[in-house]
Design an enzyme around this catalytic site. Structure first.
Site: not given
Ligand code: PRP
Ligand code: URA
Length: 209
Positions: A104, A108, A200, A203
């Site tokens: 993400r 935005t 997160d 993480d």
């Molecule tokens: C997180 C999560 C989803 C997304 C959800 O990933 O694992 O993929 O956010 O958010 P959304 O519904 O608003 O799109 P992130 O973008 O943090 O990436 P990561 O898994 O690499 O940490």
């Molecule tokens: N991605 C995450 O990992 N946690 C949230 O709460 C939203 C997006």
């Protein structure tokens, strides 16, 4: 219209309470994501068609039902979805895995694609898209769109925690996709994080913060 399945079960509630707790460390967090994923996979595969075969037990001939010829592809959304794959493959060792890399944009909150690799037979496969978090729904909706672009017609979405906003977006964009979640939370905060959520997921699974 797509169906939303919320897995209301004491084991799920118990394990979610550990996941949500900010004092839960990486090792336990990862293990519990795996355990919840196993329980969710059991439910999400409930309607897969089985085929009748004849086998011989030590006692007699018997008719049995098999998934041997079912094509199933588990599609984790990187990174956090990776934490859900191994426990699912343990239950269905012939399943294929297709990867979609999305993150993400921090400002935005729009999903940005950086990787995609699907098995050759994805079009004939049931695709089970997995990600622990469904927040704004942008990542899940984009992932479903990519899988559809490969010709896949039967898609299921599995998320551990969802915000109502994300569920709404996916159901609006993809009314043909059923959604399985362990919990639907209150909503999103100003950073588009799920409240109360678990923070997160990526993480916490990979210990990157
Ligand atoms: C997180 C999560 C989803 C997304 C959800 O990933 O694992 O993929 O956010 O958010 P959304 O519904 O608003 O799109 P992130 O973008 O943090 O990436 P990561 O898994 O690499 O940490
Ligand atoms: N991605 C995450 O990992 N946690 C949230 O709460 C939203 C997006």
């Amino acid at each position: 219209m797509s169906e939303l399945h919320v897995l209301d079960h004491p084991l799920i509630h118990h394990k979610l309470s550990v996941l949500r707790d900010k004092s839960t460390g990486v090792k336990e967090f990862r293990e519990i994501v795996g355990e919840i994923s196993t329980l969710m996979f059991y439910e999400a595969t409930r309607n897969l068609p089985t085929e009748e075969i004849e086998i011989e037990t030590p006692v007699a001939k018997a008719k049995a039902r098999t998934l041997n010829n079912q094509k199933v592809t588990i599609v984790p959304i990187l990174r956090a979805g990776l934490g859900m794959v191994d426990p699912m493959i343990k239950l269905l060792p012939n399943a294929r895995v297709g990867h979609i890399g999305l993150f993400r944009d921090p400002d935005t909150h729009e999903p940005i694609k950086y990787y995609c690799k699907m098995p050759d037979d994805i079009a004939e496969s049931t695709a089970i898209i997995v990600d622990p978090m469904l927040a704004t729904g942008g990542s899940a909706s984009a992932a479903i769109e990519f899988v559809k672009e490969y010709g896949c017609k039967h898609i299921i979405l599995v998320d551990i925690i969802a915000a109502p906003e994300g569920v709404e977006v996916v159901r609006h964009d993809h009314p043909d996709v059923d959604i399985y979640v362990a919990a639907v939370d209150e909503g999103l905060n100003d950073h588009a994080y799920i409240v109360p959520g678990l923070g997160d997921a990526g993480d916490r699974i990979f210990g990157t913060k």
